[in-house]
Motif scaffolding. Structure first.
Motif, mmCIF file in Angstrom:
data_model
loop_
_atom_site.group_PDB
_atom_site.id
_atom_site.type_symbol
_atom_site.label_atom_id
_atom_site.label_comp_id
_atom_site.label_asym_id
_atom_site.label_seq_id
_atom_site.Cartn_x
_atom_site.Cartn_y
_atom_site.Cartn_z
ATOM 1 N N PRO A 179 71.354 19.876 -5.265
ATOM 2 C CA PRO A 179 72.805 20.028 -5.091
ATOM 3 C C PRO A 179 73.189 20.196 -3.616
ATOM 4 N N GLN A 210 67.234 13.376 -10.029
ATOM 5 C CA GLN A 210 68.340 14.192 -9.526
ATOM 6 C C GLN A 210 68.027 14.705 -8.130
ATOM 7 N N ASN A 217 77.031 20.406 -11.939
ATOM 8 C CA ASN A 217 76.004 21.102 -12.718
ATOM 9 C C ASN A 217 76.247 20.993 -14.221
ATOM 10 N N ILE A 270 76.027 16.677 -6.842
ATOM 11 C CA ILE A 270 74.667 16.244 -7.164
ATOM 12 C C ILE A 270 74.674 14.726 -7.333
ATOM 13 N N ASP A 328 78.040 22.184 -6.055
ATOM 14 C CA ASP A 328 77.231 21.383 -6.973
ATOM 15 C C ASP A 328 77.602 19.915 -6.894
#
Length: 1116
Positions: A228, A225, A178, A212, A210
């Motif tokens: 997550p 993106q 993040n 990602i 997180d």
């Protein structure tokens, strides 16, 4: 402004581009010649075959071509004619075939997807471009999905799937948190080629919410993106260890197909606890040296520039202490078509034969098909001189109508190659391109090369003659080169003269004359000699030379191969060097170098400076060498050295010099390490890896250096990655189609370990290419072939050894090779300023035609004839160089009343471009030189005869001569100031004035009034000021009405001086040369007193009454 449709570029300037010819007929790159020859079109620039465009920007599809006459352009789209006139969004650039599709003004890129092809056509044929596939890039969003948390037991394996959206081109995948920080990767946790994140075994620190996955689409500069992903690791005791299993690829075998020239990437990622280690082998062979790299903690095998020989079975083995597992990948290398022999342009004469050969290879083997002017050759118009035989077209007894552009297409399932090659049939009479009366100068006993550059079709025969009517040159004393050059291997003085080359073919004959001058060599007839001189003495070296009388020599003196010190003690004479007040620093080798424009010679001598005889009281000497050297505190990068000083011999030791020897790389060679003050006997030394060190110490006092100490014990440091990369990295092409990358290699001790190599990487600047890399041995140069002419490249060179790479190197910008400029400056204008000075202007050439670094412009100018003499004679051309992109220059030193010619050429690093057309200008008349002689004949008492010669340089049309003369006897002059009656008169006047002043002085003391005072009393003038009480002087008298000046002899100013510029009368007016003074006895010096004084502007200054003192001041 872009035009709506294609227009003919008939008025555009053209420099003909000629590829290498497959014929005895070769076309020189002479600009004037190239502008006159007809040529079929040649495609010079086009967009890539697979052209992915940004849907937000205008689409530019390039198509540039050259030919004579200039070609016209047309396009097809998806196999049918593309009429750009019917589409308002599409325009074609003027004098070009490049299309511009306006997307930013309402168009949609998707509407213009398709296959485009450009055709360039003129009366000699048609050339076609590749099929250019236009596709807009895509960067779709991630599909929304609900991601459940991953609950994993400690020690188990885990795969986090990325599954990015399908884009064009495919995105680059990376994992972050993040905080936009990249997730750390290791042998245990790493990203696979498909973008998934693999955990060989999870640990409690892997718990986080997180994870990602990001997808970066470089073409549109966007990043997408994924939501997550959460991972929670729970612990169980004890943690069970497991032997390796493969997470990817699955199973025991798999297959992989890769294309020749590409990068082969093979991947194996394994699970297990402890974390498995991956190893790669090739079954039945070795991994290719210098092309094999391991990435992603050896989970990825990378082989660059693969070939068919790299096909085979590659096995990855994953192993930990509990066991192993392996996987075999069967690799097959296929190949898109690649050239063995690409067809080349063919220039023939009528009646000649020739061939076009098109040979390509590939896997599978490609099919060869021919086209003529863009049409399949099977349905093209017949040509009786042409016969197709597979990959070859044979031409027999061609005629001018046989000129055409042929296309060869080599294709298989993995791609295609398309090449254009023209057949140009020319019938041209001979031409000699070497300038007439060109002067060549050489030194006797050296080779002389006389040029006769020529062109003609059929190819002319060349013959050489000495003199205008001499016999043809033959024999072993001459060498005749194919390009027309005559070589005299050993030129002698009798080789001087005029040489004529004759070029002839069946269409005509032409000849050209050049001149050769053979000069005497420069020699040093008395060389400098070895000298031994005492300190503070004087020494002289001689260097007497003999040279050709027409050459101007320059003599340079060097000390130890460097410039002489900037010291007034060094005196350089015409043929000697003198050194005054010699010191120890003057010890060394002195070299005399003599240079002329054609040769250079040198001679050297050694100067040894010795001390003056010492006084008996104290003997000063260099110190004795240090001894008992010891190494302590040995570390990987440092060591401490200590020693005991030797005897200083009556002169304190100022410092110690520490030297080292590298017994591993340079045994027997000692290098400077450092130096310390004379009071210090230990030093901490910094060391480099992979060096076998020995040290020695030298003591230094005012007298000099001691002998070196005995070497210390040896100390070998451990190997390490290189700390630095090569320096002075440069990219400079030596030919128009290459890039020569050079660097300064690391020295032996800088390698830090065995196996020093260099990774050389390059890519074309501003083209968005991938880096091309190659690993080379310990050399300092690499040549990249097949580059475009003079384009910028980004270059970097990285050092590596058996232990790894040096830090990432910095990039430098280089350029591929330069070629001669293509066009001449235009619009050359000359403005004649005066009879010896003119100013020339020109338009700069377009930078793209310079084809190299613009260095400036050269102006060639020469005198054609004198307008007054009407006689022609050969005058050497003069050259002025103007640096940079200047567009004007001054031509000084012209001869008046003469006719001149000039031309201008652009210059780059390769040389000069073509000359502009000769510009004729004339200088106006100037002042003639003096008559060549003047003599007197027949002199008598009252007459004489003068004769004179015409001026050497009339500088115009002579109209008359002016004769000036004067008597040589002195004229009789009477000086009135020396006459007796005048002296007597002046003495009487002076006496009368003196008596008058004495009377006035007496009356003043008695309080009486003199005339001026009476006048002041009679007129109560407010301007009159009373007597000043403080100094007893009178106030100044002033006539306020007219400010008339005081009469002669009235009074002097308050400062008691007489100013010359205020005088209306002077003795100068009455006697020649008196200048205001009597010049016989000096008794009457200064200005004559009878002056008119100017009154002051204001009435507040003192004016004293006449007094004897003031009166006398008038005479001083």
């Amino acid at each position: 402004m872009m035009k709506k449709k294609s227009i003919s570029a008939s008025k555009a300037s053209l420099v003909l581009f000629l590829c290498q010819m497959i014929s005895a007929l070769d076309v020189p790159l002479d600009s004037k010649l190239l502008e006159e020859l007809l040529q079929p079109p040649t495609i010079t620039q086009q967009s890539p075959k697979d052209y992915i465009v940004d849907p937000r920007e205008n689409i530019v599809i390039q198509c540039e071509a050259k030919g004579k006459p200039p070609p016209s352009f047309s396009w097809t789209r998806n196999g049918t004619h593309f009429d750009i006139d019917k589409d308002a969004q599409v325009t074609m650039k003027p004098n070009s075939g490049t299309l511009v599709i306006n997307i930013m003004n309402g168009g949609k890129a998707e509407a213009y997807e398709g296959v485009y092809q450009c055709t360039a056509r003129n009366e000699r044929g048609a050339a076609i471009s590749n099929n250019i596939v236009i596709r807009p890039s895509r960067s779709p969003l991630w599909t929304k999905e609900k991601l459940e948390p991953n609950h994993v037991r400690e020690g188990d394996s885990l795969v986090l799937h990325c599954r990015p959206p399908v884009g064009l081109p495919p995105p680059i995948i990376f994992w972050m948190d993040n905080a936009f920080q990249r997730l750390p990767q290791s042998e245990r946790v790493s990203q696979g080629l498909n973008g998934d994140l693999y955990f060989s075994n999870v640990q409690p620190e892997d718990t986080r919410e997180d994870y990602i996955c990001y997808a970066r689409f470089n073409h549109t500069q966007t990043i997408q993106q994924k939501q997550p992903i959460s991972v929670k690791v729970f612990s169980t005791k004890p943690v069970t260890e497991r032997q390796p299993i493969l997470l990817t690829p699955t199973g025991s075998t798999s297959t992989k197909v890769e294309l020749r020239g590409n990068v082969l990437l093979l991947e194996c990622i394994a699970a297990g606890l402890p974390t498995p280690v991956i190893r790669w082998i090739k079954e039945g062979g070795e991994l290719p040296v210098n092309r094999t790299f391991f990435e992603n903690f050896k989970k990825t095998l990378k082989i660059i520039d693969v070939s068919e020989a790299d096909s085979g079975n590659y096995k990855c083995i994953a192993r930990n202490m509990l066991g192993s597992v392996h996987h075999v990948i069967s690799v097959t290398v296929k190949a898109a078509p690649y050239w063995i022999t690409a067809p080349r342009n063919l220039v023939l004469s009528p009646g000649e034969d020739g061939t076009l050969i098109c040979r390509a290879n590939g896997n599978p083997k490609p099919n060869i098909s021919w086209f003529a002017n863009g049409v399949p050759i099977a349905i093209a118009p017949e040509d009786p001189s042409r016969k197709v035989d597979g990959d070859t077209i044979i031409f027999s007894h061609v005629q001018e109508r046989s000129s055409a552009v042929y296309q060869c297409n080599a294709s298989n399932e993995y791609g295609y190659l398309l090449a254009n090659a023209f057949v140009n049939v020319l019938a041209e009479p001979p031409r000699v391109l070497t300038p007439a009366n060109k002067l060549y100068q050489v030194i006797a006993d050296s080779p002389a090369l006389l040029d006769c550059a020529y062109f003609g079709s059929p190819k002319p025969e060349i013959e050489w003659f000495k003199g205008v009517k001499g016999s043809i040159l033959r024999g072993n004393e001459y060498v005749f080169h194919d390009n027309g050059t005559l070589e005299i291997p050993v030129a002698q003085k009798d080789s001087t003269g005029t040489y004529t080359c004759v070029a002839r073919n069946e269409l005509g004959k032409v000849q050209n004359e050049v001149r050769l001058e053979v000069k005497d060599p420069t020699m040093i007839i008395k060389q400098p000699e070895y000298k031994v001189i005492q300190r503070y003495g004087q020494v002289s070296f001689e260097c007497i030379i003999r040279h050709d009388s027409t050459l101007l020599p320059t003599v340079i003196w060097l000390k130890d191969n460097d410039e002489l010190p900037d010291d007034e003690r060094f005196l350089v004479g015409k043929d000697n060097l003198t050194i005054m007040n010699v010191t120890d620093k003057d010890d060394g080798t002195y070299t005399c170098i003599v240079n002329t424009t054609l040769d250079s010679v040198s001679a050297s001598a050694v100067l040894t400076v010795v001390a003056a005889p010492p006084t008996p009281a104290i003997i000063y000497a260099r110190p004795n060498p240090p001894f008992d050297l010891e190494l302590t505190g040995q570390l990987e990068r440092s060591v401490e050295l200590s020693w005991i000083p030797g005897d200083e011999n009556n002169s304190p030791i100022r410092n110690f010099v520490i030297e080292y020897e590298d017994g591993l790389h340079e045994p027997g060679v000692w290098h400077y390490q450092t130096e310390v003050p004379g009071t210090q006997t230990t030093v901490q030394l910094k060391l480099s890896p992979y060096v076998n060190y020995s040290f020695r110490v030298i003591a230094v006092n005012e007298i000099g250096r001691s002998q070196p100490s005995e070497p210390s014990e040896q100390y070998l440091t451990k190997s390490a990655n290189p700390d630095e990369n090569p320096s002075n990295v440069q990219g400079i092409g030596s030919e128009p189609d290459n890039l020569v990358i050079t660097w300064e290699s690391l020295k032996g001790f800088q390698s830090n370990g065995p196996g020093l190599q260099y990774k050389v990487s390059w890519r074309q600047k501003d083209v968005d290419d991938e880096w091309t890399s190659v690993i080379v041995a310990n050399v300092s140069k690499y040549i990249v072939s097949g580059t475009p002419t003079f384009v910028p490249y980004e270059i970097k060179v990285q050092a590596l050894n058996d232990l790894g790479y040096a830090p990432e190197p910095s990039e430098v910008i280089g350029h591929s090779g330069e070629d001669l400029p293509m066009v001449a400056p235009g619009n050359v204008q000359v403005h004649v300023i005066n009879s010896t000075l003119a100013k020339v202007h020109w338009d700069p050439v377009p930078l793209k035609t310079v084809r190299g670094h613009l260095q400036g412009y050269k102006v060639y100018y020469w005198k054609v004839q004198s307008l007054s003499r009407r006689s022609r004679r050969h005058v050497e051309k003069k050259i002025l160089t103007f640096r940079g992109n200047k567009t004007f220059g001054m031509l000084p030193g012209l001869e008046p009343y003469s006719s001149y010619k000039l031309n201008v050429r652009v210059v780059n690093g390769k040389g000069e471009g073509p000359a502009s057309p000769d510009k004729v200008f004339k200088t106006p008349e100037g002042v003639p030189s003096s008559p060549s002689f003047l003599k007197i004949t027949n002199p008598t008492l009252d007459s004489l005869t003068l004769e004179w010669g015409s001026p050497t340089h009339p500088n115009g049309v002579l109209t008359s001569y002016i004769l000036k003369f004067q008597p040589t006897m002195a004229s009789r002059q009477i000086d009135i100031a020396t006459q007796g009656w005048f002296i007597g008169l002046m003495c009487a006047v002076a006496l009368l004035i003196l008596i008058l002043l004495i009377v006035c002085f007496i009356r003043r003391n008695k309080g009486g009034k003199y005339p001026v005072k009476e006048k002041e009393d009679a007129h109560a003038d407010p301007e009159i000021q009373p007597m000043k009480e403080d100094d007893g002087t009178f106030g100044e008298y002033s006539d306020a009405e007219d400010h008339k000046p005081l009469k002669k002899g009235s009074r002097t100013p308050s400062d008691r001086t007489v100013k010359k510029e205020d005088s209306d009368d002077s003795l100068v007016d009455y006697g020649e040369g008196v200048n205001g003074q009597f010049n016989e006895d000096g008794s009457f010096i200064g200005q004559y007193s009878g002056k008119k004084e100017k009154e002051p502007a204001e009435g507040n200054e003192s004016s004293e009454a006449p007094s004897p003192v003031n009166a006398m001041n008038s005479f001083v």
